[in-house]
Design an enzyme around this catalytic site. Structure first.
Site, PDB file in Angstrom:
ATOM      1  N   HIS A  78       0.684  13.656  33.160  1.00 17.74           N
ATOM      2  CA  HIS A  78      -0.059  13.740  34.418  1.00 17.74           C
ATOM      3  C   HIS A  78       0.531  14.793  35.358  1.00 17.74           C
ATOM      4  O   HIS A  78      -0.211  15.415  36.124  1.00 17.74           O
ATOM      5  CB  HIS A  78      -0.129  12.360  35.075  1.00 17.74           C
ATOM      6  CG  HIS A  78      -0.950  11.384  34.273  1.00 17.74           C
ATOM      7  ND1 HIS A  78      -0.758  10.026  34.289  1.00 17.74           N
ATOM      8  CD2 HIS A  78      -1.971  11.596  33.385  1.00 17.74           C
ATOM      9  CE1 HIS A  78      -1.632   9.436  33.472  1.00 17.74           C
ATOM     10  NE2 HIS A  78      -2.368  10.372  32.906  1.00 17.74           N
TER      11      HIS A  78
ATOM     12  N   HIS B 160     -10.485  11.169  25.843  1.00 14.68           N
ATOM     13  CA  HIS B 160      -9.971   9.805  25.642  1.00 14.68           C
ATOM     14  C   HIS B 160      -9.468   9.331  27.005  1.00 14.68           C
ATOM     15  O   HIS B 160      -8.274   9.441  27.312  1.00 14.68           O
ATOM     16  CB  HIS B 160      -8.836   9.786  24.623  1.00 14.68           C
ATOM     17  CG  HIS B 160      -9.246  10.206  23.239  1.00 14.68           C
ATOM     18  ND1 HIS B 160      -9.553  11.493  22.913  1.00 14.68           N
ATOM     19  CD2 HIS B 160      -9.392   9.479  22.096  1.00 14.68           C
ATOM     20  CE1 HIS B 160      -9.873  11.557  21.615  1.00 14.68           C
ATOM     21  NE2 HIS B 160      -9.784  10.343  21.104  1.00 14.68           N
TER      22      HIS B 160
ATOM     23  N   SER C 219      -5.806   9.686  33.814  1.00  9.10           N
ATOM     24  CA  SER C 219      -6.185  11.106  33.834  1.00  9.10           C
ATOM     25  C   SER C 219      -7.527  11.392  34.525  1.00  9.10           C
ATOM     26  O   SER C 219      -7.614  12.365  35.294  1.00  9.10           O
ATOM     27  CB  SER C 219      -6.167  11.678  32.416  1.00  9.10           C
ATOM     28  OG  SER C 219      -6.918  10.896  31.514  1.00  9.10           O
TER      29      SER C 219
ATOM     30  N   ASP D 278      -6.307  13.133  24.498  1.00 13.71           N
ATOM     31  CA  ASP D 278      -5.188  12.194  24.637  1.00 13.71           C
ATOM     32  C   ASP D 278      -5.460  10.934  23.809  1.00 13.71           C
ATOM     33  O   ASP D 278      -5.671   9.857  24.361  1.00 13.71           O
ATOM     34  CB  ASP D 278      -5.033  11.872  26.138  1.00 13.71           C
ATOM     35  CG  ASP D 278      -3.885  10.923  26.421  1.00 13.71           C
ATOM     36  OD1 ASP D 278      -2.965  10.813  25.581  1.00 13.71           O
ATOM     37  OD2 ASP D 278      -3.913  10.280  27.488  1.00 13.71           O
TER      38      ASP D 278
HETATM   39  C1  LIG Z   1      -3.821   7.111  25.664  1.00 12.23           C
HETATM   40  S1  LIG Z   1      -5.250   6.321  26.240  1.00 12.23           S
HETATM   41  C2  LIG Z   1      -5.894   7.414  27.420  1.00 12.23           C
HETATM   42  C3  LIG Z   1      -5.119   7.572  28.679  1.00 12.23           C
HETATM   43  C4  LIG Z   1      -5.730   8.520  29.673  1.00 12.23           C
HETATM   44  N1  LIG Z   1      -6.072   9.790  29.059  1.00 12.23           N
HETATM   45  C5  LIG Z   1      -4.773   8.768  30.811  1.00 12.23           C
HETATM   46  O1  LIG Z   1      -3.982   9.720  30.730  1.00 12.23           O
HETATM   47  O2  LIG Z   1      -4.825   8.040  31.786  1.00 12.23           O
HETATM   48  C6  LIG Z   1      -6.380   6.560  24.938  1.00 12.23           C
HETATM   49  C7  LIG Z   1      -7.770   5.974  25.213  1.00 12.23           C
HETATM   50  O3  LIG Z   1      -8.653   6.445  24.196  1.00 12.23           O
HETATM   51  C8  LIG Z   1      -9.588   5.417  23.897  1.00 12.23           C
HETATM   52  N2  LIG Z   1     -10.145   5.770  22.576  1.00 12.23           N
HETATM   53  C9  LIG Z   1      -9.674   5.462  21.355  1.00 12.23           C
HETATM   54  N3  LIG Z   1     -10.389   6.091  20.392  1.00 12.23           N
HETATM   55  C10 LIG Z   1     -11.328   6.827  21.060  1.00 12.23           C
HETATM   56  C11 LIG Z   1     -12.340   7.722  20.632  1.00 12.23           C
HETATM   57  N4  LIG Z   1     -12.533   7.979  19.339  1.00 12.23           N
HETATM   58  N5  LIG Z   1     -13.087   8.324  21.579  1.00 12.23           N
HETATM   59  C12 LIG Z   1     -12.907   8.064  22.892  1.00 12.23           C
HETATM   60  N6  LIG Z   1     -11.953   7.224  23.352  1.00 12.23           N
HETATM   61  C13 LIG Z   1     -11.176   6.616  22.450  1.00 12.23           C
HETATM   62  C14 LIG Z   1      -8.778   4.155  23.974  1.00 12.23           C
HETATM   63  O4  LIG Z   1      -9.605   3.027  24.187  1.00 12.23           O
HETATM   64  C15 LIG Z   1      -7.843   4.465  25.152  1.00 12.23           C
HETATM   65  O5  LIG Z   1      -8.407   3.993  26.349  1.00 12.23           O
END
Ligand SMILES: C[S@@+](CC[C@H](N)C(=O)[O-])C[C@H]1O[C@@H](n2cnc3c(N)ncnc32)[C@H](O)[C@@H]1O
Length: 288
Positions: A18, A41, A102, A166
């Site tokens: 971040h 993500h 994010s 991510d």
């Molecule tokens: C590491 S977290 C994201 C954190 C966020 N980017 C942040 O920095 O605050 C990963 C997220 O991706 C979601 N996720 C998993 N597989 C996914 C996919 N194929 N497409 C979109 N989201 C997905 C999960 O549910 C989770 O909420």
């Protein structure tokens, strides 16, 4: 899909991700022209660190909890200011209860002409994220596989933008998927800035991942890694890395200031290490 970011929100990996995300967005705002952030993500956007889930791991205490009130060296202070100001703005009474994920951090740093497209696949997390941005015409929240968005949503119509990838790394093959995803996305949007997140942990195929990225022949790829402890005694995360494609020209120097400070504050044992280097055209340094 078992991964829920609430257990990890604000941890040492979020701090690096971040802080860098904020630098990238601040840089984008230096030109008037509108940009779009594609967050493939996205998570739920806003995390309650007093929740049972966040309290259960307490990971944020060794992350943002160690940074927010730290004595920050003069050179690093302005670099962290956009990120830390966003966190403080969410917690006007002091302390830290709410932490921006994010998409929320992005949204707090955007201007009226800029746009956010965020994808989240988990049904409950998508609902939560969608509610958070309800009525915000600058943000589009979609329940979609983020990997697909790297094809379908690029290039953005603004032709300026930042793509954050991510993934949760809960299934095998994510390193390969990340390199393949970048290859596909870069073919569609070679002028875009990309920021990819990956874990440092025991057995993670980091050298092979870097080699796969190098083979893509994308000219400007900056790597930033921060390891907070040895990976020997844990199967969990010992650190995290970011690949930034087409970074602002200032970012490498900024990382050279930020990483030593973050390492110092976030280290959990004497094996903590950090490095920032160009993936192509530079000898890969050991983390120190
Ligand atoms: C590491 S977290 C994201 C954190 C966020 N980017 C942040 O920095 O605050 C990963 C997220 O991706 C979601 N996720 C998993 N597989 C996914 C996919 N194929 N497409 C979109 N989201 C997905 C999960 O549910 C989770 O909420």
């Amino acid at each position: 899909m078992n991964y829920r970011h609430i257990y990890h929100a604000g941890n040492f990996a979020d701090v690096l991700k971040h802080a860098v995300l904020a630098r990238l967005i601040v840089y984008m705002t230096q030109k008037d022209k509108a940009f779009r952030v594609l967050d493939t993500h996205a998570g739920i956007g806003l995390y309650d660190l007093s929740s049972e889930e966040a309290q259960k791991t307490g990971e944020w205490q060794d992350g943002i909890g160690s940074i927010l009130d730290a004595d920050i060296p003069a050179k690093a202070k302005p670099l962290l200011q956009p990120y830390l100001t966003a966190v403080r703005d969410l917690n006007p009474d002091g302390g830290i209860k709410l932490y921006p994920g994010s998409p929320k951090l992005t949204r707090m740093l955007m201007r009226p002409q800029d746009r956010l497209s965020a994808m989240e696949l988990h049904p409950d997390d998508y609902e939560t994220l969608h509610r958070l941005f309800d009525g915000d015409f600058q943000s589009r929240i979609t329940q979609l596989d983020g990997w697909l968005a790297l094809g379908a949503h690029l290039p953005p119509k603004e032709k300026r933008g930042l793509v954050l990838v991510d993934p949760p790394f809960e299934v095998a093959g994510e390193f390969e998927r990340l390199a393949d995803g970048l290859a596909k996305a870069w073919r569609r949007f070679s002028g875009g800035t990309f920021c990819l997140w990956y874990p440092l942990k025991q057995g993670a195929p980091i050298a092979a991942f870097h080699a796969a990225l190098k083979a893509l022949e994308i000219p400007k790829m900056l790597c930033a890694e921060l390891s907070v402890r040895s990976d020997r005694d844990t199967t969990g995360l010992s650190g995290s890395g970011l690949i930034i494609v087409n970074p602002p020209y200032t970012l490498k120097d900024e990382l050279d200031v930020l990483l030593p400070f973050l390492k110092d504050r976030l280290k959990q044992d004497r094996h903590a290490s950090a490095r920032a280097f160009w993936l192509r055209g530079e000898e890969v340094p050991e983390r120190d």
